[in-house]
Design an enzyme around this catalytic site. Sequence first.
Site, PDB file in Angstrom:
ATOM      1  N   PHE A 228       0.867  -1.191   0.000  1.00  0.00           N
ATOM      2  CA  PHE A 228       0.000   0.000   0.000  1.00  0.00           C
ATOM      3  C   PHE A 228       0.903   1.240   0.000  1.00  0.00           C
ATOM      4  O   PHE A 228       0.793   2.113   0.852  1.00  0.00           O
ATOM      5  CB  PHE A 228      -0.942   0.021   1.215  1.00  0.00           C
ATOM      6  CG  PHE A 228      -1.700  -1.263   1.434  1.00  0.00           C
ATOM      7  CD1 PHE A 228      -2.859  -1.521   0.714  1.00  0.00           C
ATOM      8  CD2 PHE A 228      -1.253  -2.219   2.338  1.00  0.00           C
ATOM      9  CE1 PHE A 228      -3.576  -2.706   0.907  1.00  0.00           C
ATOM     10  CE2 PHE A 228      -1.959  -3.399   2.528  1.00  0.00           C
ATOM     11  CZ  PHE A 228      -3.117  -3.644   1.822  1.00  0.00           C
ATOM     12  N   ASP A 250       1.243  -1.129  -4.969  1.00  0.00           N
ATOM     13  CA  ASP A 250      -0.015  -0.389  -4.836  1.00  0.00           C
ATOM     14  C   ASP A 250      -0.921  -0.752  -6.008  1.00  0.00           C
ATOM     15  O   ASP A 250      -0.447  -1.144  -7.070  1.00  0.00           O
ATOM     16  CB  ASP A 250       0.237   1.123  -4.813  1.00  0.00           C
ATOM     17  CG  ASP A 250      -0.902   1.872  -4.123  1.00  0.00           C
ATOM     18  OD1 ASP A 250      -0.751   2.225  -2.943  1.00  0.00           O
ATOM     19  OD2 ASP A 250      -1.948   2.104  -4.778  1.00  0.00           O
ATOM     20  N   ASP A 300       0.628  -0.580   5.268  1.00  0.00           N
ATOM     21  CA  ASP A 300      -0.103   0.650   5.593  1.00  0.00           C
ATOM     22  C   ASP A 300      -1.374   0.723   4.755  1.00  0.00           C
ATOM     23  O   ASP A 300      -1.488   1.554   3.849  1.00  0.00           O
ATOM     24  CB  ASP A 300       0.810   1.863   5.344  1.00  0.00           C
ATOM     25  CG  ASP A 300       0.119   3.173   5.702  1.00  0.00           C
ATOM     26  OD1 ASP A 300      -0.803   3.137   6.556  1.00  0.00           O
ATOM     27  OD2 ASP A 300       0.495   4.211   5.137  1.00  0.00           O
ATOM     28  N   CYS A 340      -5.330   2.755  10.064  1.00  0.00           N
ATOM     29  CA  CYS A 340      -5.800   4.141  10.137  1.00  0.00           C
ATOM     30  C   CYS A 340      -7.316   4.169  10.340  1.00  0.00           C
ATOM     31  O   CYS A 340      -7.942   5.208  10.148  1.00  0.00           O
ATOM     32  CB  CYS A 340      -5.380   4.928   8.898  1.00  0.00           C
ATOM     33  SG  CYS A 340      -6.067   4.290   7.384  1.00  0.00           S
TER      34      CYS A 340
HETATM   35  N1  SAH Z   1       1.697   4.227   2.782  1.00  0.00           N
HETATM   36  C1  SAH Z   1       1.241   5.359   2.037  1.00  0.00           C
HETATM   37  C2  SAH Z   1      -0.231   5.627   2.232  1.00  0.00           C
HETATM   38  C3  SAH Z   1      -1.111   4.446   1.924  1.00  0.00           C
HETATM   39  S1  SAH Z   1      -2.728   4.871   1.557  1.00  0.00           S
HETATM   40  C4  SAH Z   1       2.063   6.587   2.404  1.00  0.00           C
HETATM   41  O1  SAH Z   1       2.804   6.550   3.378  1.00  0.00           O
HETATM   42  O2  SAH Z   1       1.960   7.590   1.708  1.00  0.00           O
HETATM   43  C5  SAH Z   1      -3.376   3.374   0.995  1.00  0.00           C
HETATM   44  C6  SAH Z   1      -2.934   2.959  -0.401  1.00  0.00           C
HETATM   45  O3  SAH Z   1      -3.394   1.641  -0.611  1.00  0.00           O
HETATM   46  C7  SAH Z   1      -3.497   3.774  -1.545  1.00  0.00           C
HETATM   47  O4  SAH Z   1      -2.431   4.245  -2.321  1.00  0.00           O
HETATM   48  C8  SAH Z   1      -4.357   2.779  -2.368  1.00  0.00           C
HETATM   49  O5  SAH Z   1      -4.230   2.977  -3.766  1.00  0.00           O
HETATM   50  C9  SAH Z   1      -3.754   1.481  -1.970  1.00  0.00           C
HETATM   51  N2  SAH Z   1      -4.617   0.293  -2.010  1.00  0.00           N
HETATM   52  C10 SAH Z   1      -5.883   0.164  -1.564  1.00  0.00           C
HETATM   53  N3  SAH Z   1      -6.292  -1.124  -1.629  1.00  0.00           N
HETATM   54  C11 SAH Z   1      -5.247  -1.821  -2.130  1.00  0.00           C
HETATM   55  C12 SAH Z   1      -5.031  -3.203  -2.422  1.00  0.00           C
HETATM   56  N4  SAH Z   1      -5.977  -4.114  -2.192  1.00  0.00           N
HETATM   57  N5  SAH Z   1      -3.828  -3.569  -2.918  1.00  0.00           N
HETATM   58  C13 SAH Z   1      -2.861  -2.635  -3.141  1.00  0.00           C
HETATM   59  N6  SAH Z   1      -3.010  -1.325  -2.867  1.00  0.00           N
HETATM   60  C14 SAH Z   1      -4.180  -0.931  -2.384  1.00  0.00           C
END
Ligand code: SAH
Length: 396
Positions: A228, A250, A300, A340
């Site tokens: 993520f 992601d 995350d 979160c």
């Molecule tokens: N770690 C990042 C924030 C993460 S926000 C930072 O520090 O900036 C959550 C992210 O998860 C988003 O970018 C979203 O596109 C991604 N996401 C959501 N569901 C997902 C999944 N099933 N697999 C991969 N990415 C995912």
Amino acid sequence: MSASIVLKPGREKALNRRHPWIFSMAIKKVVGKPGIGETVDIFDNQGKWLAKGAYSPQSQIRVRLWSFDQQEAIDLAFFVNRISAALDSRQALIKEQQLTGYRLVAAESDYLPGITIDHYADTLVCQLLSAGAEFNRHLIIAALEQLFPQHKIYDRSDVDVRKKEGLEKTQGPIKGELSEELSIIEENGVKILVDIANGHKTGFYFDQRDNRRIAGGYCRDKTVLNCFSYTGTFGIYALKNGAKHFTNVDLSQSALDIAKKNIETNGLDLAKVDFVQADVFKLLRKYREEGKTFDVIILDPPKFADNKSQLNGACRGYKDINMVAMQLLNPGGTLLTYSCSGLMSADLFQKVVADAALDAKRDAQIIGRLSQASDHPIASTFPEGFYLKGLALTIR
Ligand code: SAH
């Protein structure tokens, strides 16, 4: 004479503790005909004045309180004072970590319910989430213009929660135009590209700033998997701290494209970084089948629970990714795992992670408790302001 709200007997308790919300069921009667977002006076059942706040006829949170001081008018000076107080409380942080990007106003936690304002170098981005915030939009903007006369102002109130307040989504420039290029902010000597118009939330996740720094410390000579990743900022810190190899995962290709630019912008070695566009749930299992392992894994995920009915499902989701991540870690490896979801308490999150370790058949030792950065404060009167929690664990 403004409209007013009379509370049911006993319902003044939360106000006496200065909680900023009044729920619809606490209200005995509405006197007058307040419009959506208009300021109303709040009285207890005996007729004692308690507070003033913004009326939101369509929301379960019927009033969000602005002030407990009867003399305080909700005018330009009010917003200037509250926003300046928020800025003052962040000055030490801004200086210490050399920030040009930070959350300037964190809504209820900065005594400005429904108002989020993020500072991105020369641009302020507003997210007005409540009826009261929208009603006072012109004053909030005027206050920002007064405090930051050189800054551009951009609206990112394009969020679903506005529906609950009976508001349409809005987005676009308020003052000045965004440049065609991505914006660049700095923190701790790191440069970060932000897509203000199209990025998540107002463009970026400031709340993970401390955790990026902490994560960097675990990454020297390590192979790291960042699940993520969004725009990959954990990776910049990791590579600066000597990570051997870093994989960003992601679903969003546009986020990964910025992640790549972030590596280049910081003059780091692209050869050490992979960008994988995939669903983390599936990819972790695929890696397990392939026997792939890592020294450090960062998890995350986005918010899994928006309301109580989703909490059980959220627990299952957290347990699943944590379990498989543990199985992918080399013995002695580090798991940095976050939630979160505000509804998930720190205790519950720890239990879920403990269950994940049992299912993974691995020993897990907590070596750090992690939280949101200090530009996301938690007002003591508003415990709901605590939402981002994390654990650093050694997995054996
Ligand atoms: N770690 C990042 C924030 C993460 S926000 C930072 O520090 O900036 C959550 C992210 O998860 C988003 O970018 C979203 O596109 C991604 N996401 C959501 N569901 C997902 C999944 N099933 N697999 C991969 N990415 C995912």
